[in-house]
Design an enzyme around this catalytic site. Sequence first.
Site, PDB file in Angstrom:
ATOM      1  N   HIS A  80       0.895  -1.234  -0.022  1.00 17.44           N
ATOM      2  CA  HIS A  80      -0.035  -0.074   0.062  1.00 17.44           C
ATOM      3  C   HIS A  80       0.788   1.194  -0.140  1.00 17.44           C
ATOM      4  O   HIS A  80       0.793   2.103  -0.822  1.00 17.44           O
ATOM      5  CB  HIS A  80      -0.924   0.008   1.276  1.00 17.44           C
ATOM      6  CG  HIS A  80      -1.538   1.250   1.545  1.00 17.44           C
ATOM      7  ND1 HIS A  80      -2.527   1.921   0.902  1.00 17.44           N
ATOM      8  CD2 HIS A  80      -1.151   2.139   2.621  1.00 17.44           C
ATOM      9  CE1 HIS A  80      -2.903   3.058   1.294  1.00 17.44           C
ATOM     10  NE2 HIS A  80      -1.996   3.086   2.299  1.00 17.44           N
ATOM     11  N   ASP A 109       7.216  22.531 -25.590  1.00 14.90           N
ATOM     12  CA  ASP A 109       7.112  21.249 -24.937  1.00 14.90           C
ATOM     13  C   ASP A 109       8.206  21.006 -23.954  1.00 14.90           C
ATOM     14  O   ASP A 109       8.881  22.102 -23.415  1.00 14.90           O
ATOM     15  CB  ASP A 109       7.548  20.251 -26.457  1.00 14.90           C
ATOM     16  CG  ASP A 109       6.766  18.804 -25.655  1.00 14.90           C
ATOM     17  OD1 ASP A 109       7.060  18.132 -24.775  1.00 14.90           O
ATOM     18  OD2 ASP A 109       6.302  18.092 -26.993  1.00 14.90           O
ATOM     19  N   TRP A 145       7.342  -0.282   3.969  1.00 15.93           N
ATOM     20  CA  TRP A 145       8.014   0.230   2.929  1.00 15.93           C
ATOM     21  C   TRP A 145       9.382   0.735   3.117  1.00 15.93           C
ATOM     22  O   TRP A 145      10.205   1.196   2.256  1.00 15.93           O
ATOM     23  CB  TRP A 145       7.185   1.602   2.368  1.00 15.93           C
ATOM     24  CG  TRP A 145       7.234   2.989   3.095  1.00 15.93           C
ATOM     25  CD1 TRP A 145       6.715   3.230   4.307  1.00 15.93           C
ATOM     26  CD2 TRP A 145       7.885   3.877   2.828  1.00 15.93           C
ATOM     27  NE1 TRP A 145       6.994   4.560   4.738  1.00 15.93           N
ATOM     28  CE2 TRP A 145       7.921   4.735   3.545  1.00 15.93           C
ATOM     29  CE3 TRP A 145       8.701   4.365   1.279  1.00 15.93           C
ATOM     30  CZ2 TRP A 145       8.527   6.309   3.588  1.00 15.93           C
ATOM     31  CZ3 TRP A 145       9.194   5.535   1.474  1.00 15.93           C
ATOM     32  CH2 TRP A 145       8.967   6.365   2.340  1.00 15.93           C
ATOM     33  N   SER A 172      13.225   6.366 -13.834  1.00 15.33           N
ATOM     34  CA  SER A 172      12.207   7.130 -14.273  1.00 15.33           C
ATOM     35  C   SER A 172      12.077   8.318 -13.609  1.00 15.33           C
ATOM     36  O   SER A 172      12.011   9.321 -14.260  1.00 15.33           O
ATOM     37  CB  SER A 172      10.686   6.267 -14.092  1.00 15.33           C
ATOM     38  OG  SER A 172       9.702   7.242 -14.115  1.00 15.33           O
ATOM     39  N   SER A 173      11.940   8.352 -12.349  1.00 14.53           N
ATOM     40  CA  SER A 173      12.053   9.607 -11.501  1.00 14.53           C
ATOM     41  C   SER A 173      13.300  10.702 -11.946  1.00 14.53           C
ATOM     42  O   SER A 173      12.969  11.838 -12.018  1.00 14.53           O
ATOM     43  CB  SER A 173      11.795   9.593 -10.065  1.00 14.53           C
ATOM     44  OG  SER A 173      10.780   8.825  -9.425  1.00 14.53           O
ATOM     45  N   HIS A 256      13.580  11.474   4.157  1.00 11.50           N
ATOM     46  CA  HIS A 256      12.786  12.660   4.601  1.00 11.50           C
ATOM     47  C   HIS A 256      12.861  13.567   3.322  1.00 11.50           C
ATOM     48  O   HIS A 256      11.741  14.134   3.270  1.00 11.50           O
ATOM     49  CB  HIS A 256      13.728  13.209   5.657  1.00 11.50           C
ATOM     50  CG  HIS A 256      12.771  14.253   6.466  1.00 11.50           C
ATOM     51  ND1 HIS A 256      11.694  13.796   7.384  1.00 11.50           N
ATOM     52  CD2 HIS A 256      12.521  15.432   6.103  1.00 11.50           C
ATOM     53  CE1 HIS A 256      10.970  14.675   7.528  1.00 11.50           C
ATOM     54  NE2 HIS A 256      11.501  15.727   6.809  1.00 11.50           N
ATOM     55  N   GLU A 258      12.336  12.872   0.419  1.00  8.97           N
ATOM     56  CA  GLU A 258      11.350  12.035  -0.053  1.00  8.97           C
ATOM     57  C   GLU A 258      10.035  12.680   0.295  1.00  8.97           C
ATOM     58  O   GLU A 258       8.812  12.833  -0.739  1.00  8.97           O
ATOM     59  CB  GLU A 258      11.192  10.511  -0.211  1.00  8.97           C
ATOM     60  CG  GLU A 258       9.970   9.884  -0.650  1.00  8.97           C
ATOM     61  CD  GLU A 258      10.013   9.807  -2.197  1.00  8.97           C
ATOM     62  OE1 GLU A 258      10.734  10.186  -2.777  1.00  8.97           O
ATOM     63  OE2 GLU A 258       8.866   9.688  -2.639  1.00  8.97           O
ATOM     64  N   TYR A 260       9.214  15.569   1.161  1.00  9.58           N
ATOM     65  CA  TYR A 260       9.037  16.746   0.707  1.00  9.58           C
ATOM     66  C   TYR A 260       8.987  16.839  -0.932  1.00  9.58           C
ATOM     67  O   TYR A 260       8.350  17.749  -1.368  1.00  9.58           O
ATOM     68  CB  TYR A 260      10.281  17.707   1.312  1.00  9.58           C
ATOM     69  CG  TYR A 260      10.253  18.094   2.688  1.00  9.58           C
ATOM     70  CD1 TYR A 260       8.711  18.382   3.229  1.00  9.58           C
ATOM     71  CD2 TYR A 260      11.340  17.909   3.441  1.00  9.58           C
ATOM     72  CE1 TYR A 260       8.975  18.408   4.756  1.00  9.58           C
ATOM     73  CE2 TYR A 260      11.232  18.134   4.796  1.00  9.58           C
ATOM     74  CZ  TYR A 260       9.907  18.391   5.355  1.00  9.58           C
ATOM     75  OH  TYR A 260       9.975  18.386   6.792  1.00  9.58           O
ATOM     76  N   SER A 271      -0.806  27.203  -4.088  1.00  8.28           N
ATOM     77  CA  SER A 271      -0.245  28.793  -4.438  1.00  8.28           C
ATOM     78  C   SER A 271      -0.999  29.366  -5.753  1.00  8.28           C
ATOM     79  O   SER A 271      -0.828  30.190  -6.022  1.00  8.28           O
ATOM     80  CB  SER A 271       1.279  28.923  -4.426  1.00  8.28           C
ATOM     81  OG  SER A 271       1.737  28.606  -3.300  1.00  8.28           O
ATOM     82  N   HIS A 305      15.393  12.154  12.864  1.00 10.42           N
ATOM     83  CA  HIS A 305      14.221  12.250  13.821  1.00 10.42           C
ATOM     84  C   HIS A 305      13.171  11.046  13.408  1.00 10.42           C
ATOM     85  O   HIS A 305      12.390  10.891  14.154  1.00 10.42           O
ATOM     86  CB  HIS A 305      13.519  13.610  13.616  1.00 10.42           C
ATOM     87  CG  HIS A 305      12.973  13.748  12.259  1.00 10.42           C
ATOM     88  ND1 HIS A 305      12.660  14.890  11.751  1.00 10.42           N
ATOM     89  CD2 HIS A 305      12.155  13.072  11.400  1.00 10.42           C
ATOM     90  CE1 HIS A 305      12.065  14.952  10.683  1.00 10.42           C
ATOM     91  NE2 HIS A 305      11.772  14.038  10.533  1.00 10.42           N
ATOM     92  N   HIS A 306      13.350  10.398  12.630  1.00  7.02           N
ATOM     93  CA  HIS A 306      12.737   9.064  11.989  1.00  7.02           C
ATOM     94  C   HIS A 306      13.210   7.949  12.976  1.00  7.02           C
ATOM     95  O   HIS A 306      12.740   6.923  13.070  1.00  7.02           O
ATOM     96  CB  HIS A 306      12.903   8.624  10.744  1.00  7.02           C
ATOM     97  CG  HIS A 306      12.102   9.638   9.655  1.00  7.02           C
ATOM     98  ND1 HIS A 306      10.850   9.869   9.564  1.00  7.02           N
ATOM     99  CD2 HIS A 306      12.424  10.738   9.332  1.00  7.02           C
ATOM    100  CE1 HIS A 306      10.467  10.609   8.698  1.00  7.02           C
ATOM    101  NE2 HIS A 306      11.706  11.230   8.419  1.00  7.02           N
ATOM    102  N   THR A 331       7.601  26.116   7.023  1.00  6.80           N
ATOM    103  CA  THR A 331       6.261  25.810   6.627  1.00  6.80           C
ATOM    104  C   THR A 331       5.238  26.855   7.227  1.00  6.80           C
ATOM    105  O   THR A 331       4.310  26.928   6.513  1.00  6.80           O
ATOM    106  CB  THR A 331       6.092  24.531   7.318  1.00  6.80           C
ATOM    107  OG1 THR A 331       7.410  23.872   7.018  1.00  6.80           O
ATOM    108  CG2 THR A 331       4.987  23.832   6.743  1.00  6.80           C
ATOM    109  N   LYS A 334       4.840  29.730   4.827  1.00  4.99           N
ATOM    110  CA  LYS A 334       3.707  29.376   3.693  1.00  4.99           C
ATOM    111  C   LYS A 334       2.485  29.370   4.118  1.00  4.99           C
ATOM    112  O   LYS A 334       1.354  30.325   3.437  1.00  4.99           O
ATOM    113  CB  LYS A 334       4.090  27.880   3.277  1.00  4.99           C
ATOM    114  CG  LYS A 334       5.332  28.078   2.338  1.00  4.99           C
ATOM    115  CD  LYS A 334       5.595  26.709   1.885  1.00  4.99           C
ATOM    116  CE  LYS A 334       6.520  26.878   0.629  1.00  4.99           C
ATOM    117  NZ  LYS A 334       5.964  27.108  -0.649  1.00  4.99           N
ATOM    118  N   ARG A 453       1.839   0.861  15.387  1.00  6.99           N
ATOM    119  CA  ARG A 453       1.329   0.809  14.081  1.00  6.99           C
ATOM    120  C   ARG A 453       1.774  -0.726  13.371  1.00  6.99           C
ATOM    121  O   ARG A 453       2.383  -1.513  14.142  1.00  6.99           O
ATOM    122  CB  ARG A 453       1.933   1.883  13.248  1.00  6.99           C
ATOM    123  CG  ARG A 453       3.597   1.621  13.114  1.00  6.99           C
ATOM    124  CD  ARG A 453       4.095   2.831  12.646  1.00  6.99           C
ATOM    125  NE  ARG A 453       3.990   3.071  10.996  1.00  6.99           N
ATOM    126  CZ  ARG A 453       4.876   3.418  10.342  1.00  6.99           C
ATOM    127  NH1 ARG A 453       5.889   4.226  10.784  1.00  6.99           N
ATOM    128  NH2 ARG A 453       4.794   3.586   8.921  1.00  6.99           N
TER     129      ARG A 453
END
Lengths: 540, 393, 171
Positions: A80, A109, A145, A172-173, A256, A258, A260, A271, A305-306, A331, A334, A453
């Site tokens: 998932h 293009d 994941w 690809s990315s 991390h 990722e 963002y 925006s 921090h993870h 943040t 924003k 979890r």
Amino acid sequence: MSHAAVADTHDHDHDHKPKGFVKRWLMTTNHKDIGTLYLIFALTMFILGGAMAMIIRLELFQPGLQFVQPDFFNQLTTMHALIMVFGAVMPAFVGFANWMIPIMIGAPDMALPRMNNWSFWILPFAFTMLASTFFMDGGAPAAGWTLYPPLVLQGGQNLAFAVFAIHMLGISSIMGAINVIATIMNMRAPNMGYLKMPLFVWTWLITAFLLIAVMPVFAGAVTMLLTDHYFGTTFFNAAGGGDPVLFQHIFWFFGHPEVYIMILPSFGIISEIIPTFARKPLFGYVSMVYATAGIAFLSFIVWAHHMFSVGMPLGGELFFMYATFLISIPTGVKVFNWVSTMWKGAMTFETPMLWAIAFIILFTIGGFSGLMLAIAPADFQYHDTYFVVAHFHYVLVTGAVFAIIGGAYYWLPKWSGNMYSERLGKIHFWWSTISVNVLFFPQHFLGLAGMPRRIPDYSTQFAEFNMWSSIGGFAFGLAQIFFIVIVWRTVKGKGTTKATSRVWEGAKGLEWFIPSPAPHHTFQDGAPVNDEHLAHVSSH
Amino acid sequence: MNRKTNCFKNSCKNFLWLAIGLLFSSFAFAEKSKYNMTEGVTEFSKQAYDIHMIVLWICVVIGVLVFGAMIYSMFAHRKSKGVTAAQFSHSTTAEIIWTVIPIIILIIIAFPATKALIKMEAPTDADGKNIVMDMTIKVTGFQWKWKYSYLDEGISFLSTLKADSNAARQANPTVDLYEVENYLLDVDNPLVIPVDTNIRILLTADDVIHSWWVPAFGWKRDAIPGFVNEAWTNVKKIGTYRGQCAELCGKDHGFMPIVVEVLSKEDYANWVKQQKGEQEVAEVKNNSEWSQADLMATGKTVYDSQCAACHQTTGQGMPPAFPALDGSTIVNGPIDEQIKTVLFGKQGTAMAAFGGILSESDIAAAITYTRNAWGNTAKDAAQPQDVKRIKNS
Amino acid sequence: MNKTVLKAVLASVLMFGFAFALIPLYNTFCEITGLNGKTSGQVTADEILKKQIVNENRLVTVQFDASVNSKLNWEFRPTELNMQVTPGKLYKTEFYAKNLSDKDITGRATYSVTPGKASLYFNKTECFCFTEQTLKAHEEVLMPVTFIVDSKLTEDVNIMTLSYTFYKLES
């Protein structure tokens, strides 16, 4: 866009759309067609990943094991996440980038159209490979994941498939990111200075740099898993002198930034939407750009921090806690800027605006729980509980996904030439917003009350909130099927009106100066950019 | 008519107050209930709770201000009211204010957070003196059980999910989970510790990463194979505290709870004496000949707590990952081969090596049980001595 | 434009390499900060002893701990649980190991010192963990460890644990 929609328009002979399915879609080098492919792919993956979430919520509807076995449950949570992150959210943003960036900067293009085709068509193969692991002996990857060793190394043959799929996704990315950078840096129309670019373009430029910086690191990390499993290396094996925690450091060095990568383009979309419906220029355009860059920079120095619970020295814990605190400043800027943009505007509340407003409120709630999680001594309690699950679903579902849906409503008339039904759009909005909060808000309480979890079954004290959460989940899932119906009807022109080229009264930016639907080729002879076309004319 | 509108206004007002009251009482409710973080029974858990509540309230206040401004704006600045949009697009003063205020708030939060962390990592008392640790317990995580070793006492035992929970959590349960006390949060052998004692806890794991978490103690710490992590606790209140593994560790990650019984110092001393006696008995058991009936009875208990998670109480397993034992060629084949499989595990499968985990008598009993349970009729028995012989060969 | 693309491709290749470069970086970082409790490698006693300023009144507890991975059929334990040591002096202890099986088995020990900050000050001058250990069938050995706790050990540490885990060396 489909053939039917094309056939409805009369004045597009000069479009030179390739005829036949293979030529039009398989071999396409057109940024709009590739954008459409990305969006369809992302929606498909969203439904697939969502279906897995439905099974997860079904199993968690009440205590006891009713529907799936624990091992399959772990496969579901793992897949998932992988599918939603790499198959739904990221490709959706690449789809937006393909469609909108060339138009927004007045380019004919993308810079590298053939590579563009390639970077899309890798995806279906990568995901087929990843999904095929479900049918293998031992099933799909089941270590989450985050793929932490040594657990992930117990997985059997699915590891090789998952790793190669991740390599393909990464390629690809990275190709997509290179394309975005090359396009923005080299193909802007004359008079389209960097500080005149729409914020969506800015956020994507910064996202593309993040992608180039971290996707290869992720590829490296999973390569090490592969060699540990098949070739006897011991990068992460303590018995051979390695360290399993090292993987976590490398993973989150990627992971991390990722997260963002998944949220910065959302900031861009919001925006664009807010000023349009407030009929007022975006507040603090330059500070928005700096805030985005600041968030991107900080994302590289907060990864641990993870991992507060792995046992770090005091100095490390303090550093990562303080650094994480800092992220809330840009943040916050924003959020304040968006609210100030609304302030004293003349607002209307069409569907895209509703999604954008919900985004601001709900993403901010996710931000609050993020600030709480940053506090190491409290994180010793929150870590790996449903509080975390609630947090990242608030920022990723009511954050990223809400922005994607809002953006889809915002530009769908431009893409398809038809106005979607406001009535259905609003039903979809209220249905989703209410159900998504029923789904994720109780999970805060579950986490605080001590529910870990990634468990398929739980103690009876957690039963009530899990039931609420599941009911919310089913309702939210159903709402997204309704979304597909709305999109389908709009594209097919059922119960819709023709869209004007400007679509929204307050809209600014180059995309609103071309016809709706956008012709197959735009700005072939360069774009005449006048300052009054643009949303942001730097007056500094 | 005037009265009517007034009445309407009043009821509106009342409704508003009611709503606000409900909102705040729900927070007050959240403060002390099962819906919030526990205050726990140690200094850390209290600190974590205090910081959690401070930050929660800060977030609530910021949220009310920001969302309030937004919602006000949504009503006041809407086109349908005939307003014209202002065209301002920046204000340096405003931007400085909303950069500086968050920084100040963050600094305010950083103080208690830093203090709490230092307390945890460098335990000192009120005078700044190092706290002396009274005892050390080593916690080892296994798939899917905990092993507790009292380093100073030489006591060590395994702690697994209690049999009634285990039966109730199966796909076709034989026990109703609502009948089980502390469903999924109970173990056969809890960790026992004395109250008001500084306890050093060392954490490690045998196979994959686990994480040891008792919410009432206020922290979780990963147990990492090959490395030793350290934490400490001092529980202020006698009682039973429950927690769970908090790091995904495979199939039965959700089924390896933690139970800690905190006893008075005297009760703890008695418990230690009793444990030492039992370990001697276990030693004797490993060296003696057992009757078939004893093996079968003990075997069922061992099987249900150690083997049934995968192979199921019915012996039907969950093929293909976890094969059935009922009718299995290994279980019905030569006994030595089965002992080997249990002792050393099976490479490339989920079958773990139990030689280093269970006692010889437990292994012998479980094997005897599988060979004579369900449809299996080997009619033989494994003795602890057989297991020992093969283990050492 | 080609220049932009070239730079971007180069950057992504470099970042792929960076993932692997993180391993030595991490190990160095751990050595400096004691992050994962690994102590620095073998050192000679004389070198260390020269640098010590001994405070005779200070005593810290060093605790010894031993684990055997469940795949290895050995017995392995410290011969003494605790030792009171004065930082800056050389001490020796022994670990007992026995191969319980009828076969020769080679094992290797990993080691970890906790708390992490103490590992910076823990110098092993002789240790069985530096090499692979082969024990013949039923062989028992006493394996010495000599160590010096550095006199610069910070005041906030008064107890530390030296922990070993023996793994079977997969051939």
